[in-house]
Scaffold this motif. Structure first.
Motif, short mmCIF file in Angstrom:
data_model
loop_
_atom_site.label_atom_id
_atom_site.label_comp_id
_atom_site.label_asym_id
_atom_site.label_seq_id
_atom_site.Cartn_x
_atom_site.Cartn_y
_atom_site.Cartn_z
N ILE A 27 0.67 -1.02 -0.10
CA ILE A 27 -0.27 0.16 0.01
C ILE A 27 1.03 1.01 0.15
O ILE A 27 0.75 2.05 -0.86
CB ILE A 27 -0.81 -0.03 1.18
CG1 ILE A 27 -1.81 -1.23 1.14
CG2 ILE A 27 -1.66 1.39 1.49
CD1 ILE A 27 -2.83 -1.52 2.43
N LYS A 28 1.89 1.15 0.82
CA LYS A 28 2.91 2.67 0.89
C LYS A 28 3.51 2.74 -0.43
O LYS A 28 3.84 3.77 -0.85
CB LYS A 28 3.54 2.36 2.11
CG LYS A 28 3.08 2.33 3.45
CD LYS A 28 4.21 2.22 4.55
CE LYS A 28 3.45 2.51 6.14
NZ LYS A 28 4.40 2.49 7.03
N SER A 29 3.98 1.49 -1.01
CA SER A 29 4.73 1.69 -2.22
C SER A 29 3.94 2.23 -3.30
O SER A 29 4.33 3.14 -3.98
CB SER A 29 5.17 0.44 -2.61
OG SER A 29 5.79 0.32 -3.88
N CYS A 30 2.46 1.83 -3.38
CA CYS A 30 1.58 2.32 -4.35
C CYS A 30 1.44 3.64 -4.19
O CYS A 30 1.69 4.73 -5.13
CB CYS A 30 0.32 1.47 -4.60
SG CYS A 30 0.35 -0.21 -5.09
N GLU A 59 -5.85 11.36 0.23
CA GLU A 59 -6.93 11.13 0.69
C GLU A 59 -7.21 9.74 0.85
O GLU A 59 -7.75 9.08 1.80
CB GLU A 59 -8.16 12.02 0.25
CG GLU A 59 -9.38 11.62 0.94
CD GLU A 59 -9.51 12.11 2.53
OE1 GLU A 59 -10.13 11.38 3.11
OE2 GLU A 59 -9.01 13.11 2.92
N ALA A 60 -7.09 9.04 -0.28
CA ALA A 60 -7.26 7.56 -0.47
C ALA A 60 -6.45 6.72 0.39
O ALA A 60 -6.83 5.78 1.03
CB ALA A 60 -7.15 7.19 -1.97
N TYR A 61 -5.17 7.37 0.46
CA TYR A 61 -4.09 6.64 1.42
C TYR A 61 -4.70 6.71 2.91
O TYR A 61 -4.59 5.74 3.74
CB TYR A 61 -2.60 7.21 1.30
CG TYR A 61 -1.93 6.67 2.23
CD1 TYR A 61 -1.30 5.33 1.73
CD2 TYR A 61 -1.51 7.27 3.22
CE1 TYR A 61 -0.24 4.69 2.77
CE2 TYR A 61 -0.32 6.50 4.33
CZ TYR A 61 0.13 5.30 3.97
OH TYR A 61 1.09 4.79 4.63
N LYS A 62 -5.12 7.82 3.41
CA LYS A 62 -5.65 8.17 4.51
C LYS A 62 -6.99 7.12 5.11
O LYS A 62 -6.83 6.51 6.09
CB LYS A 62 -6.00 9.44 4.96
CG LYS A 62 -4.88 10.43 4.89
CD LYS A 62 -5.33 11.88 5.29
CE LYS A 62 -4.22 12.97 5.36
NZ LYS A 62 -4.68 14.18 5.56
N ILE A 64 -7.46 4.26 3.70
CA ILE A 64 -7.04 2.79 3.43
C ILE A 64 -6.19 2.51 4.89
O ILE A 64 -6.39 1.39 5.72
CB ILE A 64 -5.90 2.43 2.44
CG1 ILE A 64 -6.84 2.43 1.22
CG2 ILE A 64 -5.14 1.24 2.66
CD1 ILE A 64 -7.75 1.31 0.88
N GLU A 65 -5.38 3.59 5.32
CA GLU A 65 -4.62 3.44 6.57
C GLU A 65 -5.48 3.48 7.65
O GLU A 65 -5.16 2.68 8.84
CB GLU A 65 -3.52 4.75 6.59
CG GLU A 65 -2.86 4.90 7.82
CD GLU A 65 -1.68 6.11 7.87
OE1 GLU A 65 -0.69 5.79 7.94
OE2 GLU A 65 -2.42 7.05 7.63
N ALA A 66 -6.59 4.15 7.75
CA ALA A 66 -7.58 4.39 8.88
C ALA A 66 -8.31 2.85 8.95
O ALA A 66 -8.06 2.33 10.14
CB ALA A 66 -8.58 5.39 8.64
N TYR A 67 -8.49 2.06 7.89
CA TYR A 67 -9.01 1.08 7.79
C TYR A 67 -8.05 -0.21 8.50
O TYR A 67 -8.48 -0.83 9.27
CB TYR A 67 -9.47 0.30 6.44
CG TYR A 67 -9.90 -0.74 6.19
CD1 TYR A 67 -11.07 -1.35 6.97
CD2 TYR A 67 -9.10 -1.81 5.61
CE1 TYR A 67 -11.38 -2.83 6.76
CE2 TYR A 67 -9.34 -3.16 5.70
CZ TYR A 67 -10.65 -3.67 5.97
OH TYR A 67 -10.99 -4.87 6.04
N CYS A 68 -6.85 0.03 8.30
CA CYS A 68 -5.82 -1.24 8.29
C CYS A 68 -5.37 -0.81 9.61
O CYS A 68 -5.24 -1.77 10.54
CB CYS A 68 -4.56 -1.01 7.50
SG CYS A 68 -4.64 -1.12 5.95
N PHE A 69 -5.44 0.33 10.34
CA PHE A 69 -5.04 0.50 11.95
C PHE A 69 -6.27 0.32 12.68
O PHE A 69 -6.05 -0.08 13.81
CB PHE A 69 -4.70 1.96 12.12
CG PHE A 69 -3.32 2.22 11.63
CD1 PHE A 69 -2.34 1.54 12.20
CD2 PHE A 69 -2.98 3.45 10.62
CE1 PHE A 69 -1.03 1.75 11.71
CE2 PHE A 69 -1.57 3.62 10.30
CZ PHE A 69 -0.58 2.84 10.97
N SER A 70 -7.61 0.16 12.41
CA SER A 70 -8.62 -0.31 13.06
C SER A 70 -8.77 -1.68 12.71
O SER A 70 -9.95 -2.11 13.49
CB SER A 70 -9.93 0.70 12.84
OG SER A 70 -10.17 0.41 11.36
#
Length: 104
Positions: A27-30, A59-62, A64-70
């Motif tokens: 995800i970070k790489s993309c 915004e898209a990364y945020k 996805i990141e919020a989903y992954c962290f929760s």
């Protein structure tokens, strides 16, 4: 009608060009590749297009990141065994069998 979390995640996945599954590293790489692609000094797009895409990508990364962290991870033995290495799988399957044990 308000966009659901699922719809937000699907849209974010599309923006970041992710497949059906991805590791945080992927995800970070993309995310980084897309930011690099739309960097105003490198891109063949107008400054306005670069700015819009950078906002959209961030915004898209945020999302996805919020989903992954929760996300709740399972640490049950059964679930953890799904991610064992090939070597661990063989050992767990045959390591205690005297036929396969190596003598020291």
């Amino acid at each position: 009608m308000k966009e659901t979390n699922y719809e937000k995640l699907l849209a974010a996945k599309k923006v970041l060009r992710l497949g059906e599954s991805a590791t945080m590293e992927q995800i970070k790489s993309c995310y980084r590749e897309l930011l690099h692609q739309y960097h105003p000094d490198k891109a063949n797009y107008s400054e306005k297009e670069c700015e819009q895409m950078t906002r959209k990508i961030t915004e898209a990364y945020k999302v996805i990141e919020a989903y992954c962290f929760s996300y709740s991870y399972s640490f049950t033995e059964q679930d953890m065994k799904r991610y064992q290495t090939e070597e661990e799988w063989w050992y767990n399957k045959f390591g205690k069998d005297p036929v396969w044990q190596q003598e020291e």
